[in-house]
Design a protein around this motif. Structure first.
Motif, PDB file in Angstrom:
ATOM      1  N   ARG A  25      49.033  30.274  69.468  1.00 41.20           N
ATOM      2  CA  ARG A  25      48.026  29.234  69.290  1.00 41.20           C
ATOM      3  C   ARG A  25      48.471  27.959  70.007  1.00 41.20           C
ATOM      4  O   ARG A  25      47.723  27.372  70.794  1.00 41.20           O
ATOM      5  CB  ARG A  25      47.816  28.951  67.805  1.00 41.20           C
ATOM      6  CG  ARG A  25      46.688  27.971  67.581  1.00 41.20           C
ATOM      7  CD  ARG A  25      46.557  27.585  66.128  1.00 41.20           C
ATOM      8  NE  ARG A  25      46.354  28.727  65.269  1.00 41.20           N
ATOM      9  CZ  ARG A  25      47.174  29.076  64.286  1.00 41.20           C
ATOM     10  NH1 ARG A  25      48.253  28.380  64.063  1.00 41.20           N
ATOM     11  NH2 ARG A  25      46.906  30.098  63.522  1.00 41.20           N
ATOM     12  N   ASN A  67      46.858  26.789  73.678  1.00 43.72           N
ATOM     13  CA  ASN A  67      46.114  25.529  73.732  1.00 43.72           C
ATOM     14  C   ASN A  67      46.731  24.557  74.721  1.00 43.72           C
ATOM     15  O   ASN A  67      46.022  23.891  75.485  1.00 43.72           O
ATOM     16  CB  ASN A  67      46.067  24.880  72.350  1.00 43.72           C
ATOM     17  CG  ASN A  67      44.937  25.425  71.523  1.00 43.72           C
ATOM     18  OD1 ASN A  67      43.783  25.238  71.875  1.00 43.72           O
ATOM     19  ND2 ASN A  67      45.259  26.117  70.460  1.00 43.72           N
ATOM     20  N   LEU A  87      50.274  24.216  58.359  1.00 42.72           N
ATOM     21  CA  LEU A  87      50.349  25.649  58.059  1.00 42.72           C
ATOM     22  C   LEU A  87      51.729  26.004  57.517  1.00 42.72           C
ATOM     23  O   LEU A  87      51.846  26.777  56.573  1.00 42.72           O
ATOM     24  CB  LEU A  87      50.076  26.471  59.314  1.00 42.72           C
ATOM     25  CG  LEU A  87      48.638  26.909  59.533  1.00 42.72           C
ATOM     26  CD1 LEU A  87      48.519  27.723  60.789  1.00 42.72           C
ATOM     27  CD2 LEU A  87      48.156  27.725  58.366  1.00 42.72           C
ATOM     28  N   ILE A 141      48.004  21.265  62.734  1.00 45.57           N
ATOM     29  CA  ILE A 141      47.840  22.659  62.295  1.00 45.57           C
ATOM     30  C   ILE A 141      49.211  23.302  62.104  1.00 45.57           C
ATOM     31  O   ILE A 141      49.489  23.926  61.088  1.00 45.57           O
ATOM     32  CB  ILE A 141      47.010  23.456  63.325  1.00 45.57           C
ATOM     33  CG1 ILE A 141      45.556  23.034  63.249  1.00 45.57           C
ATOM     34  CG2 ILE A 141      47.136  24.938  63.079  1.00 45.57           C
ATOM     35  CD1 ILE A 141      44.652  23.799  64.183  1.00 45.57           C
ATOM     36  N   GLN A 190      46.810  20.222  67.186  1.00 43.78           N
ATOM     37  CA  GLN A 190      47.780  21.321  67.176  1.00 43.78           C
ATOM     38  C   GLN A 190      49.009  20.964  66.348  1.00 43.78           C
ATOM     39  O   GLN A 190      49.542  21.803  65.620  1.00 43.78           O
ATOM     40  CB  GLN A 190      48.195  21.681  68.608  1.00 43.78           C
ATOM     41  CG  GLN A 190      47.115  22.365  69.409  1.00 43.78           C
ATOM     42  CD  GLN A 190      46.557  23.566  68.713  1.00 43.78           C
ATOM     43  OE1 GLN A 190      47.289  24.347  68.132  1.00 43.78           O
ATOM     44  NE2 GLN A 190      45.255  23.717  68.735  1.00 43.78           N
ATOM     45  N   LEU A 240      43.143  26.266  56.213  1.00 42.53           N
ATOM     46  CA  LEU A 240      44.220  26.443  57.190  1.00 42.53           C
ATOM     47  C   LEU A 240      44.747  27.872  57.177  1.00 42.53           C
ATOM     48  O   LEU A 240      45.096  28.419  58.213  1.00 42.53           O
ATOM     49  CB  LEU A 240      45.363  25.477  56.873  1.00 42.53           C
ATOM     50  CG  LEU A 240      45.237  24.097  57.491  1.00 42.53           C
ATOM     51  CD1 LEU A 240      46.317  23.203  56.958  1.00 42.53           C
ATOM     52  CD2 LEU A 240      45.347  24.187  58.999  1.00 42.53           C
ATOM     53  N   ARG A 241      44.789  28.463  55.962  1.00 45.61           N
ATOM     54  CA  ARG A 241      45.321  29.818  55.872  1.00 45.61           C
ATOM     55  C   ARG A 241      44.478  30.793  56.673  1.00 45.61           C
ATOM     56  O   ARG A 241      44.944  31.825  57.107  1.00 45.61           O
ATOM     57  CB  ARG A 241      45.364  30.260  54.415  1.00 45.61           C
ATOM     58  CG  ARG A 241      46.586  29.762  53.698  1.00 45.61           C
ATOM     59  CD  ARG A 241      46.529  30.105  52.259  1.00 45.61           C
ATOM     60  NE  ARG A 241      46.498  31.535  52.045  1.00 45.61           N
ATOM     61  CZ  ARG A 241      46.303  32.078  50.852  1.00 45.61           C
ATOM     62  NH1 ARG A 241      46.128  31.308  49.811  1.00 45.61           N
ATOM     63  NH2 ARG A 241      46.294  33.369  50.716  1.00 45.61           N
ATOM     64  N   SER A 257      50.900  34.346  65.771  1.00 44.69           N
ATOM     65  CA  SER A 257      49.739  33.458  65.851  1.00 44.69           C
ATOM     66  C   SER A 257      50.185  32.007  65.998  1.00 44.69           C
ATOM     67  O   SER A 257      49.589  31.238  66.753  1.00 44.69           O
ATOM     68  CB  SER A 257      48.813  33.649  64.653  1.00 44.69           C
ATOM     69  OG  SER A 257      49.388  33.181  63.486  1.00 44.69           O
ATOM     70  N   THR A 312      43.219  30.281  59.564  1.00 40.90           N
ATOM     71  CA  THR A 312      43.303  30.108  61.013  1.00 40.90           C
ATOM     72  C   THR A 312      43.977  31.306  61.682  1.00 40.90           C
ATOM     73  O   THR A 312      43.842  31.495  62.875  1.00 40.90           O
ATOM     74  CB  THR A 312      44.090  28.838  61.391  1.00 40.90           C
ATOM     75  OG1 THR A 312      45.326  28.877  60.710  1.00 40.90           O
ATOM     76  CG2 THR A 312      43.338  27.594  61.051  1.00 40.90           C
ATOM     77  N   GLY A 313      44.712  32.105  60.909  1.00 45.28           N
ATOM     78  CA  GLY A 313      45.412  33.242  61.513  1.00 45.28           C
ATOM     79  C   GLY A 313      44.620  34.540  61.442  1.00 45.28           C
ATOM     80  O   GLY A 313      45.099  35.575  61.872  1.00 45.28           O
ATOM     81  N   TRP A 321      41.589  22.149  52.229  1.00 43.96           N
ATOM     82  CA  TRP A 321      42.267  22.124  53.531  1.00 43.96           C
ATOM     83  C   TRP A 321      43.233  23.289  53.630  1.00 43.96           C
ATOM     84  O   TRP A 321      43.239  24.019  54.601  1.00 43.96           O
ATOM     85  CB  TRP A 321      43.125  20.857  53.623  1.00 43.96           C
ATOM     86  CG  TRP A 321      42.534  19.759  54.380  1.00 43.96           C
ATOM     87  CD1 TRP A 321      41.379  19.112  54.086  1.00 43.96           C
ATOM     88  CD2 TRP A 321      43.082  19.141  55.532  1.00 43.96           C
ATOM     89  NE1 TRP A 321      41.198  18.124  54.995  1.00 43.96           N
ATOM     90  CE2 TRP A 321      42.216  18.118  55.885  1.00 43.96           C
ATOM     91  CE3 TRP A 321      44.228  19.375  56.281  1.00 43.96           C
ATOM     92  CZ2 TRP A 321      42.449  17.306  56.977  1.00 43.96           C
ATOM     93  CZ3 TRP A 321      44.463  18.562  57.358  1.00 43.96           C
ATOM     94  CH2 TRP A 321      43.576  17.537  57.696  1.00 43.96           C
TER      95      TRP A 321
END
Lengths: 74, 359
Positions: free
Chosen positions: B296, B300, B341, B337, B334, A8-9, B292, A11-12, A4
């Motif tokens: 993002r 969204n 992140l 994420i 969202q 996730l990393r 980002s 996604t940028g 995961w």
């Protein structure tokens, strides 16, 4: 769960590529405007942006490739 | 012993099903007649104005509603405050009478937060997961509640109407919809003109509250919180290792220093220069992360809001329904994420350089 984190990393990545290329081109355009050297710096900035984007993406996906190699080697 | 078998479908008896069916069909017909699609196809219908879906006019910058001590207060700020109040009240209600055997509400929150806590532990480890949990969970709850609260009817549909003097750059022109009617055009938006106390004013209708995530400033603020959080823990735990990830002149200077000792190490200088370049690249990606993060979430949420507006305009009552469910899911995704992140980046920052890559 670490898969995961790795996913996730990434996604940028899209933003990274876009901003590198656009940013490089804009800095080039600005320098061209300043020194009247169109289109030298614009092309240079674009190429630099491309190189940075490719290298950056390579850096980002390297850990994933290492994981895979480790698994294949047992 | 089993009772007589009831006839029915989908767990409902037939009369209930028929009533539900009739209501759904009535809504579809009503939606079709009042929406933009039906209005275009059946142009002969002369419906009262309140029954016709008005065309949406989404505009990105959050309008200023009023000023407090010279500070502009926008509708998205109001929504953000409402989210904070709702979260505080929720936490208070849930934790007021904690029981060992939890009741329904307590159980819901315990299982949700417990899941995030487990994720924190599995990504950041036992010790760090415990330390990072509060910030990560706050980001998750704030983004999630911002997204979900803005789906409640009333967000975006309650309007504040006020009269303002006509700006100097306004163009007075006939309205597009009714050419006999004069309107003022300011920044591509049409405003009605009304006379108040003998002075011409424009009638400004602003949404009283709008989802906080749809203002680019809120995602940016959360992204900056996450940025500072990552840097703080990176500096606190990994200290110089963290700085060396971004500014790494050491190998280059050492190689240059060797020149003064009479050793010309070309490869060393080259590799040192590459290290500096890689450090710069890492720093660039650290900064781009904020962009980002911000866009993002903002993109969204804003797209979702506009999608709902358009759906409600084209086919009211019916078409927004599936998109509402989609928006619930997007809000959750969202929020996940954004918070996860942050967790991944702060975990990378506290582990020594390239530690995350070596396992």
């Amino acid at each position: 769960m670490n898969r995961w984190a790795a996913a996730l990393r990434l996604t940028g990545v899209g933003f990274f590529i876009g901003i590198c290329i656009v940013g490089g081109t804009f800095v080039g355009l600005w320098l061209d405007d300043k020194f009247n050297t169109e289109p030298l710096f614009m092309i240079g900035g674009l190429l630099l942006g491309l190189v940075v984007a490719v290298y950056g993406v390579y850096q980002m996906i390297r850990p994933l490739m290492n994981n895979r190699k480790n698994k294949e080697n047992g | 012993m089993t009772g007589p078998k009831k006839r029915g479908c989908l767990g409902c008896s037939f009369p209930v099903l028929i009533i539900v069916g009739v209501i759904v069909i009535a809504l579809v017909v009503l939606g079709f007649i009042t929406g933009a699609i039906g209005q275009n196809m059946l142009s002969g219908l002369d419906l009262p104005e309140w029954l016709i879906a008005s065309s949406p006019q989404p505009h990105l910058p959050a309008p200023e509603l009023f000023h407090v001590f010279g500070f502009p207060i926008t509708n998205t700020m109001l929504a953000g405050w409402i989210t904070v109040i709702v979260l505080v009240v929720f936490s208070f209600v849930v934790t007021r009478r904690m029981q060992i055997v939890p009741r329904r509400l307590q159980m819901l929150f315990e299982s949700a937060l417990g899941w995030i806590y487990d994720v924190c532990n599995s990504i950041a480890g036992e010790v760090n997961g415990r330390r990072f949990f509060p910030v990560v969970c706050t980001i998750f709850l704030f983004v999630l509640f911002n997204a979900w609260l803005s789906l409640i009817p009333g967000f975006g549909s309650i309007e504040l109407v006020k009269n303002e003097p006509i700006p100097e750059d306004a163009q007075i022109m006939p309205s597009k919809e009714d050419p006999a009617h004069l309107v003022a055009l300011v920044d591509d938006r049409e405003y009605e003109i009304a006379t108040v106390d003998g002075q011409d004013t424009i009638v400004v209708e602003e949404e009283l509250i709008r989802g906080s995530n749809t203002d680019v400033n809120t995602p940016l603020a959360i992204a900056l919180v996450s940025f500072v959080f990552v840097i703080f823990y990176g500096l606190k735990n990994a200290r110089m290792d963290f700085v060396r990830q971004y500014v790494n002149f050491g190998p280059l200077f050492r190689s240059i220093g060797r020149i003064f000792k009479g050793k010309f190490d070309f490869m060393g200088i080259f590799e040192g220069a590459i290290q500096v370049f890689v450090g710069g690249l890492e720093f660039l990606s650290l900064l781009i992360r904020n962009v980002s993060f911000t866009f993002r979430l903002f993109g969204n949420m804003t797209a979702g809001e506009i999608l709902l507006l358009i759906a409600a305009f084209l086919l009211p009552f019916v078409m927004p329904f599936p998109f509402y469910i989609l928006e619930l899911l997007i809000g959750l995704v969202q929020a996940l994420i954004f918070s996860l992140l942050t967790l991944v980046f702060v975990t990378m920052a506290v582990t020594p350089a390239h530690g995350a890559e070596s396992h």
